[in-house]
Design a protein around this motif. Structure first.
Motif, mmCIF file in Angstrom:
data_model
loop_
_atom_site.group_PDB
_atom_site.id
_atom_site.type_symbol
_atom_site.label_atom_id
_atom_site.label_comp_id
_atom_site.label_asym_id
_atom_site.label_seq_id
_atom_site.Cartn_x
_atom_site.Cartn_y
_atom_site.Cartn_z
ATOM 1 N N MET A 11 -6.168 10.312 5.334
ATOM 2 C CA MET A 11 -5.243 9.316 4.802
ATOM 3 C C MET A 11 -3.929 9.334 5.562
ATOM 4 O O MET A 11 -3.442 10.394 5.968
ATOM 5 N N LEU A 12 -3.353 8.169 5.757
ATOM 6 C CA LEU A 12 -2.058 8.035 6.409
ATOM 7 C C LEU A 12 -0.997 7.649 5.394
ATOM 8 O O LEU A 12 -1.277 7.030 4.370
ATOM 9 N N HIS A 13 0.244 8.024 5.708
ATOM 10 C CA HIS A 13 1.388 7.504 4.973
ATOM 11 C C HIS A 13 1.803 6.199 5.633
ATOM 12 O O HIS A 13 1.990 6.145 6.852
ATOM 13 N N VAL A 14 1.965 5.156 4.853
ATOM 14 C CA VAL A 14 2.397 3.857 5.361
ATOM 15 C C VAL A 14 3.757 3.545 4.751
ATOM 16 O O VAL A 14 3.915 3.565 3.532
ATOM 17 N N VAL A 15 4.746 3.279 5.613
ATOM 18 C CA VAL A 15 6.122 3.076 5.162
ATOM 19 C C VAL A 15 6.542 1.640 5.450
ATOM 20 O O VAL A 15 6.381 1.148 6.566
ATOM 21 N N ARG A 16 7.098 0.972 4.438
ATOM 22 C CA ARG A 16 7.663 -0.362 4.623
ATOM 23 C C ARG A 16 9.120 -0.245 5.077
ATOM 24 O O ARG A 16 9.718 0.827 5.012
ATOM 25 N N ALA A 17 9.689 -1.380 5.473
ATOM 26 C CA ALA A 17 11.069 -1.390 5.967
ATOM 27 C C ALA A 17 12.064 -0.903 4.924
ATOM 28 O O ALA A 17 13.103 -0.326 5.256
ATOM 29 N N ASP A 18 11.771 -1.122 3.640
ATOM 30 C CA ASP A 18 12.702 -0.709 2.588
ATOM 31 C C ASP A 18 12.517 0.745 2.155
ATOM 32 O O ASP A 18 13.188 1.227 1.234
ATOM 33 N N GLY A 19 11.587 1.465 2.816
ATOM 34 C CA GLY A 19 11.382 2.874 2.519
ATOM 35 C C GLY A 19 10.308 3.155 1.492
ATOM 36 O O GLY A 19 9.978 4.319 1.250
ATOM 37 N N THR A 20 9.744 2.131 0.878
ATOM 38 C CA THR A 20 8.645 2.359 -0.058
ATOM 39 C C THR A 20 7.390 2.709 0.734
ATOM 40 O O THR A 20 7.220 2.298 1.891
ATOM 41 N N THR A 21 6.507 3.463 0.107
ATOM 42 C CA THR A 21 5.332 3.977 0.817
ATOM 43 C C THR A 21 4.063 3.802 0.003
ATOM 44 O O THR A 21 4.096 3.595 -1.218
ATOM 45 N N PHE A 22 2.928 3.895 0.688
ATOM 46 C CA PHE A 22 1.625 3.995 0.044
ATOM 47 C C PHE A 22 0.706 4.740 0.997
ATOM 48 O O PHE A 22 1.038 4.954 2.168
ATOM 49 N N ARG A 23 -0.443 5.171 0.505
ATOM 50 C CA ARG A 23 -1.420 5.886 1.320
ATOM 51 C C ARG A 23 -2.599 4.974 1.620
ATOM 52 O O ARG A 23 -3.002 4.165 0.788
ATOM 53 N N ALA A 24 -3.171 5.141 2.815
ATOM 54 C CA ALA A 24 -4.319 4.331 3.201
ATOM 55 C C ALA A 24 -5.094 5.054 4.287
ATOM 56 O O ALA A 24 -4.523 5.804 5.079
ATOM 57 N N PRO A 25 -6.407 4.840 4.366
ATOM 58 C CA PRO A 25 -7.191 5.423 5.463
ATOM 59 C C PRO A 25 -6.931 4.663 6.752
ATOM 60 O O PRO A 25 -6.565 3.477 6.721
ATOM 61 N N PRO A 26 -7.119 5.295 7.907
ATOM 62 C CA PRO A 26 -6.876 4.613 9.189
ATOM 63 C C PRO A 26 -7.661 3.314 9.340
ATOM 64 O O PRO A 26 -7.181 2.368 9.973
ATOM 65 N N SER A 27 -8.855 3.246 8.773
ATOM 66 C CA SER A 27 -9.686 2.056 8.926
ATOM 67 C C SER A 27 -9.120 0.839 8.209
ATOM 68 O O SER A 27 -9.542 -0.296 8.469
ATOM 69 N N LYS A 28 -8.138 1.050 7.326
ATOM 70 C CA LYS A 28 -7.578 -0.052 6.538
ATOM 71 C C LYS A 28 -6.201 -0.499 7.004
ATOM 72 O O LYS A 28 -5.595 -1.377 6.385
ATOM 73 N N VAL A 29 -5.677 0.101 8.067
ATOM 74 C CA VAL A 29 -4.348 -0.289 8.529
ATOM 75 C C VAL A 29 -4.450 -0.875 9.933
ATOM 76 O O VAL A 29 -5.341 -0.532 10.710
ATOM 77 N N GLY A 30 -3.539 -1.779 10.244
ATOM 78 C CA GLY A 30 -3.489 -2.364 11.587
ATOM 79 C C GLY A 30 -4.688 -3.227 11.921
ATOM 80 O O GLY A 30 -5.043 -3.368 13.081
ATOM 81 N N VAL A 31 -5.318 -3.822 10.905
ATOM 82 C CA VAL A 31 -6.516 -4.631 11.134
ATOM 83 C C VAL A 31 -6.195 -6.095 10.858
ATOM 84 O O VAL A 31 -5.629 -6.428 9.822
ATOM 85 N N GLU A 32 -6.542 -6.966 11.795
ATOM 86 C CA GLU A 32 -6.406 -8.413 11.605
ATOM 87 C C GLU A 32 -7.678 -9.068 12.078
ATOM 88 O O GLU A 32 -8.035 -8.979 13.257
ATOM 89 N N GLY A 33 -8.385 -9.709 11.172
ATOM 90 C CA GLY A 33 -9.665 -10.305 11.500
ATOM 91 C C GLY A 33 -9.555 -11.510 12.408
ATOM 92 O O GLY A 33 -8.564 -12.251 12.380
ATOM 93 N N GLU A 34 -10.570 -11.708 13.242
ATOM 94 C CA GLU A 34 -10.693 -12.865 14.129
ATOM 95 C C GLU A 34 -9.499 -13.019 15.081
ATOM 96 O O GLU A 34 -9.158 -14.132 15.494
ATOM 97 N N LEU A 35 -8.869 -11.907 15.439
ATOM 98 C CA LEU A 35 -7.658 -11.982 16.262
ATOM 99 C C LEU A 35 -7.945 -12.578 17.630
ATOM 100 O O LEU A 35 -7.123 -13.305 18.197
#
Length: 292
Positions: free
Chosen positions: A1-25
């Motif tokens: 699991m990765l830590h994902v941080v937004r610009a305002d400092g709020t965070t959530f956890r997600a697996p690598p397979s679920k981040v940085g993905v954009e379909g049909e790019l």
């Protein structure tokens, strides 16, 4: 699991397979309206699969050679490198690589630049803005198609510049880690007739990152190795945060104060360069080096 941080400092956890993905790019539409996924398949076959083997080689950090380098004895140069966060010893380190492996790394880095959604959006906007003659068909799908074709051309421009350049593998020799952001990589584009300006920074793992400078007479037999301390890691993390759009990713608990302070803020640029009698001269300017 990765830590994902937004610009305002709020965070959530997600697996690598679920981040940085954009379909049909990279999907194009053919004249019948059918989806053409040849670009994605090409990237997978020609870029990602070969790089997987090269990455295995890099992660071992084996085969590093040490060479005495007289320039390290220059006290001014030594101090500048230390202020930039490099750990300066009495030897330079290199990792010799076969030509195919080094080419694979150059291909991968070039692809990182052009494959990002931000870069494709920039190309799409450029084609739309430069369609003033009215000779080209209009519509978002058409401009997107032009951008994808241009992306492949630009990939080869970057690939050539990187393959003949100075590829530095940086090791975080401290308790800090390299941050990742949805901007992907930080790059100055090689449109100049001379090798500079061009600078590419790309984190590879939390402890490894690439830094590329197509300098004259670069070592092209492998990779230069640089070890950097916490100050150096912070400097490169600022470069990555400057191009962050929505998210920053970390393996360890994130440094939230650091991330929110520098998210989307231009990083310091204390190194200048110029050409003197056909030779490149670089200079560190302390006055432009804002506190990290």
């Amino acid at each position: 699991m990765l830590h994902v941080v937004r610009a305002d400092g709020t965070t959530f956890r997600a697996p690598p397979s679920k981040v940085g993905v954009e379909g049909e790019l990279y999907t194009r539409l053919d004249p019948s309206g059918a989806k053409d996924r040849d670009i994605e398949r090409w990237f997978s076959r020609e870029i990602e699969t070969p790089f997987a083997g090269a990455l295995t080689r890099l992660l071992t950090l084996t085969g590093i050679e040490r060479r005495k380098f007289p320039g390290r004895g220059d006290p001014v140069r030594r101090k500048e490198l230390q202020e930039l966060g490099f750990i300066v010893g009495d030897y330079d380190e290199r990792m010799p690589l076969t030509a195919p492996v080094r080419t694979t790394i150059a291909n991968y880095l070039a692809a990182l630049i052009v494959r990002s959604p931000t870069y494709l959006t920039k190309l799409t906007d450029w084609h739309q803005a430069n369609n003033g003659s009215g000779d080209l068909p209009v519509g978002p799908a058409t401009f997107r198609g032009f951008a994808l074709e241009n992306m492949l051309y630009l990939y080869n421009v970057y690939r050539e510049a990187i393959a003949g350049g100075y590829i530095n593998l940086m090791i975080a020799d401290c308790d800090r880690e390299f941050l990742f952001a949805d901007g992907g990589v930080t790059a100055e584009e090689p449109w100049s007739q001379r090798p500079m300006p061009f600078h590419l920074y790309a984190p590879l793992t939390p402890k490894l990152a690439f830094n590329v400078l197509p300098l004259p007479d670069a070592y092209t037999g492998g990779l230069w190795i640089s070890r950097i301390n916490a100050r150096g890691v912070a400097r490169y993390n600022r470069m990555m945060l400057a191009d962050a759009k929505r998210f920053v990713f970390t393996k360890s608990p994130p440094p939230l104060a650091f991330i929110t302070r520098h998210f989307g803020v231009s990083a310091p640029s204390p190194i200048g360069w110029r050409w003197i009698n056909g030779k490149l001269e670089t200079k560190y300017d302390r006055s432009r080096d804002r506190s990290l």
